[in-house]
Design a protein around this motif. Sequence first.
Motif, PDB file in Angstrom:
ATOM      1  N   ARG A 111       0.839  -1.206   0.000  1.00  0.00           N
ATOM      2  CA  ARG A 111       0.000   0.000   0.000  1.00  0.00           C
ATOM      3  C   ARG A 111       0.877   1.261   0.000  1.00  0.00           C
ATOM      4  N   ASP A 112       1.884   1.271   0.865  1.00  0.00           N
ATOM      5  CA  ASP A 112       2.720   2.477   1.002  1.00  0.00           C
ATOM      6  C   ASP A 112       3.544   2.756  -0.251  1.00  0.00           C
ATOM      7  N   PHE A 113       3.888   1.695  -0.994  1.00  0.00           N
ATOM      8  CA  PHE A 113       4.795   1.895  -2.128  1.00  0.00           C
ATOM      9  C   PHE A 113       4.161   1.532  -3.476  1.00  0.00           C
ATOM     10  N   ASN A 114       2.820   1.497  -3.484  1.00  0.00           N
ATOM     11  CA  ASN A 114       2.111   1.305  -4.758  1.00  0.00           C
ATOM     12  C   ASN A 114       2.456   0.039  -5.514  1.00  0.00           C
ATOM     13  N   ILE A 115       2.572  -1.065  -4.796  1.00  0.00           N
ATOM     14  CA  ILE A 115       2.846  -2.350  -5.443  1.00  0.00           C
ATOM     15  C   ILE A 115       1.494  -3.031  -5.669  1.00  0.00           C
ATOM     16  N   ASN A 244       8.901  -7.532 -12.942  1.00  0.00           N
ATOM     17  CA  ASN A 244      10.120  -6.927 -12.392  1.00  0.00           C
ATOM     18  C   ASN A 244       9.912  -5.443 -12.095  1.00  0.00           C
ATOM     19  N   LYS A 245       9.330  -4.731 -13.056  1.00  0.00           N
ATOM     20  CA  LYS A 245       9.209  -3.271 -12.926  1.00  0.00           C
ATOM     21  C   LYS A 245       8.135  -2.872 -11.906  1.00  0.00           C
ATOM     22  N   LYS A 246       7.009  -3.614 -11.903  1.00  0.00           N
ATOM     23  CA  LYS A 246       5.884  -3.169 -11.060  1.00  0.00           C
ATOM     24  C   LYS A 246       5.919  -3.785  -9.667  1.00  0.00           C
ATOM     25  N   GLU A 249      11.143  -4.806  -8.345  1.00  0.00           N
ATOM     26  CA  GLU A 249      12.039  -3.668  -8.091  1.00  0.00           C
ATOM     27  C   GLU A 249      11.498  -2.732  -7.015  1.00  0.00           C
ATOM     28  N   PRO A 250      10.207  -2.343  -7.066  1.00  0.00           N
ATOM     29  CA  PRO A 250       9.700  -1.505  -5.969  1.00  0.00           C
ATOM     30  C   PRO A 250       9.791  -2.188  -4.602  1.00  0.00           C
ATOM     31  N   THR A 251       9.677  -3.525  -4.579  1.00  0.00           N
ATOM     32  CA  THR A 251       9.753  -4.218  -3.282  1.00  0.00           C
ATOM     33  C   THR A 251      11.166  -4.127  -2.724  1.00  0.00           C
ATOM     34  N   ILE A 252      12.152  -4.443  -3.561  1.00  0.00           N
ATOM     35  CA  ILE A 252      13.544  -4.424  -3.078  1.00  0.00           C
ATOM     36  C   ILE A 252      13.903  -2.994  -2.618  1.00  0.00           C
ATOM     37  N   LYS A 253      13.472  -2.020  -3.407  1.00  0.00           N
ATOM     38  CA  LYS A 253      13.772  -0.624  -3.094  1.00  0.00           C
ATOM     39  C   LYS A 253      13.069  -0.175  -1.806  1.00  0.00           C
ATOM     40  N   SER A 254      11.790  -0.512  -1.706  1.00  0.00           N
ATOM     41  CA  SER A 254      11.042  -0.024  -0.542  1.00  0.00           C
ATOM     42  C   SER A 254      11.531  -0.685   0.746  1.00  0.00           C
ATOM     43  N   LEU A 255      11.951  -1.936   0.650  1.00  0.00           N
ATOM     44  CA  LEU A 255      12.484  -2.588   1.864  1.00  0.00           C
ATOM     45  C   LEU A 255      13.765  -1.878   2.302  1.00  0.00           C
ATOM     46  N   ASN A 256      14.583  -1.438   1.358  1.00  0.00           N
ATOM     47  CA  ASN A 256      15.773  -0.658   1.723  1.00  0.00           C
ATOM     48  C   ASN A 256      15.371   0.665   2.372  1.00  0.00           C
ATOM     49  N   THR A 257      14.336   1.288   1.806  1.00  0.00           N
ATOM     50  CA  THR A 257      13.878   2.580   2.342  1.00  0.00           C
ATOM     51  C   THR A 257      13.446   2.452   3.802  1.00  0.00           C
ATOM     52  N   ILE A 258      12.783   1.342   4.143  1.00  0.00           N
ATOM     53  CA  ILE A 258      12.310   1.214   5.531  1.00  0.00           C
ATOM     54  C   ILE A 258      13.344   0.498   6.410  1.00  0.00           C
ATOM     55  N   GLY A 259      14.535   0.285   5.865  1.00  0.00           N
ATOM     56  CA  GLY A 259      15.636  -0.213   6.705  1.00  0.00           C
ATOM     57  C   GLY A 259      15.624  -1.712   6.927  1.00  0.00           C
ATOM     58  N   CYS A 260      15.041  -2.490   5.998  1.00  0.00           N
ATOM     59  CA  CYS A 260      15.221  -3.939   6.131  1.00  0.00           C
ATOM     60  C   CYS A 260      15.503  -4.577   4.783  1.00  0.00           C
ATOM     61  N   SER A 261      16.710  -4.352   4.342  1.00  0.00           N
ATOM     62  CA  SER A 261      17.195  -4.876   3.071  1.00  0.00           C
ATOM     63  C   SER A 261      16.981  -6.390   2.994  1.00  0.00           C
ATOM     64  N   PHE A 262      16.515  -6.858   1.844  1.00  0.00           N
ATOM     65  CA  PHE A 262      16.204  -8.286   1.679  1.00  0.00           C
ATOM     66  C   PHE A 262      17.299  -8.992   0.893  1.00  0.00           C
ATOM     67  N   VAL A 263      17.878 -10.017   1.498  1.00  0.00           N
ATOM     68  CA  VAL A 263      18.913 -10.826   0.836  1.00  0.00           C
ATOM     69  C   VAL A 263      18.416 -12.267   0.805  1.00  0.00           C
ATOM     70  N   GLY A 264      18.492 -12.914  -0.362  1.00  0.00           N
ATOM     71  CA  GLY A 264      18.086 -14.324  -0.428  1.00  0.00           C
ATOM     72  C   GLY A 264      17.204 -14.591  -1.621  1.00  0.00           C
ATOM     73  N   ILE A 265      16.277 -15.518  -1.447  1.00  0.00           N
ATOM     74  CA  ILE A 265      15.326 -15.854  -2.514  1.00  0.00           C
ATOM     75  C   ILE A 265      14.002 -15.190  -2.190  1.00  0.00           C
ATOM     76  N   LEU A 266      13.530 -14.377  -3.122  1.00  0.00           N
ATOM     77  CA  LEU A 266      12.230 -13.733  -2.975  1.00  0.00           C
ATOM     78  C   LEU A 266      11.269 -14.442  -3.919  1.00  0.00           C
ATOM     79  N   TYR A 267      10.183 -14.940  -3.357  1.00  0.00           N
ATOM     80  CA  TYR A 267       9.203 -15.744  -4.106  1.00  0.00           C
ATOM     81  C   TYR A 267       7.912 -14.964  -4.151  1.00  0.00           C
ATOM     82  N   ALA A 268       7.549 -14.502  -5.356  1.00  0.00           N
ATOM     83  CA  ALA A 268       6.297 -13.764  -5.510  1.00  0.00           C
ATOM     84  C   ALA A 268       5.214 -14.724  -5.977  1.00  0.00           C
ATOM     85  N   GLY A 269       4.143 -14.841  -5.190  1.00  0.00           N
ATOM     86  CA  GLY A 269       2.956 -15.591  -5.608  1.00  0.00           C
ATOM     87  C   GLY A 269       2.057 -14.603  -6.332  1.00  0.00           C
ATOM     88  N   LEU A 270       1.801 -14.832  -7.609  1.00  0.00           N
ATOM     89  CA  LEU A 270       1.137 -13.827  -8.445  1.00  0.00           C
ATOM     90  C   LEU A 270      -0.221 -14.297  -8.940  1.00  0.00           C
TER      91      LEU A 270
END
Length: 420
Positions: A111-115, A244-246, A249-270
Amino acid sequence: MNVAVIGSGGREHALCFKLSLSKKISKLFCIPGNPGTDSICENIDIDPLNFDLLYSVLLKKDISTVIVGPEIPLVKGIVDFLSEKSIFTFGPSKKASQLEGSKDFMKKLCRDFNIPTAEYESFDNLLKAQDFIKKSKHPLVIKSDGLAAGKGVTISNNVEESIKCAKEILEGKFKTSSKVVIEEFLEGEEASYFVITDGENYLPIGTAQDHKRIGEKDTGLNTGGMGAYSPSLLITNDMQEKINKKIIEPTIKSLNTIGCSFVGILYAGLMIKNNEPKLIEYNIRFGDPECQVIMMRLENDLLDLILSVKNKNLNDQRILWKKKPCITVVASAKGYPEKYRTKTHIKNLENIENNFTQQLFHAGTIKVDKKILANGGRVLNATALASDLQEARNKAHQMLDLVDWEDKYFRRDIAWRAIK
Ligand code: AMP
Ligand code: GLY
């Protein structure tokens, strides 16, 4: 280098199979592992959630790299604990693991980052939840906030059922949850999309279609997954670009913005509808059984990819795939996901060939007095690579038909939407 995989399912057997091909590994361990991993690496039979004990074993066995399969150790902070002790542990931190550990956290981030995701509200108060349910259009999706082993989601068709579900969650049906998340029902077709990321850069690491329902033609109760195939036919190059674009990328970026950088395997259920992807959920690990089909198709040395996350040079890598598609068919114990027997004898496994194009991965099995017994709901994963999905499925069925086990159940229609 000595490497350990944490976990004991089919996913971890597939990870160990792939890692066992790496020339960089001197010795491979699985903690606690299963009889399948036992045949290709050394199992260490301890509870990996006992972090102090785990650390002492890692020191004793000179293990410098740990790869975590399941979500529970990640959500409980295994990466923070071991990293502090200078053991490289592949996976997200406790804070970043909230992406799977708390649906409220994940939805708020979207919601906060328009994903793009389903509209939602979350509640810790039943009266407010009831009010919202009464005003909402059905079907609605009612979810427990915390981990619920795949049982925390109900698609409800009416107000009474929605209120009953919300009440159960708020009264503590799932001990991990004091909140209920209520979502708009999304229509479309589901797909699983995986990326590997060092917190800044990422590479797509496979697509798959999971089959969550117990019955053929996707009917009956939800399970952990009864079969999968890869690649997903829904995720074309254009779709991948959109995801990737919608979403990624916004997820990886927004997690950095809120101070919890994500390292590992990210699995998106779409959920994909009219050529537009929406995020249903995030998981913080490989899927099970999706991992099984992805590992069979991956050409790269998996350890190389993981070490390039550690060394922050992921962008120097290129992920290469075998051209052939892969299917995995899950054999479960009759009765799963409800009541089922355990400790039943599984025979004739020694006559099933395992090679680079077919693997019978173990999930819920245990070895007692040299016999293999069933020890869980999802028990074996017949995984096969072939020129097309039909042939791959036939090979998987041939493997399972050879398994002599009274309680054997499997769906014969995995990939039915793709195999006409
Ligand atoms: P989750 O644990 O969030 O992945 O949900 C489990 C399954 O429930 C998903 O794989 C979907 O099939 C279904 N589901 C979850 N959320 C929604 C939604 N908002 N709309 C439609 N189906 C959903
Ligand atoms: N196959 C679904 C999951 O791993 O969550």
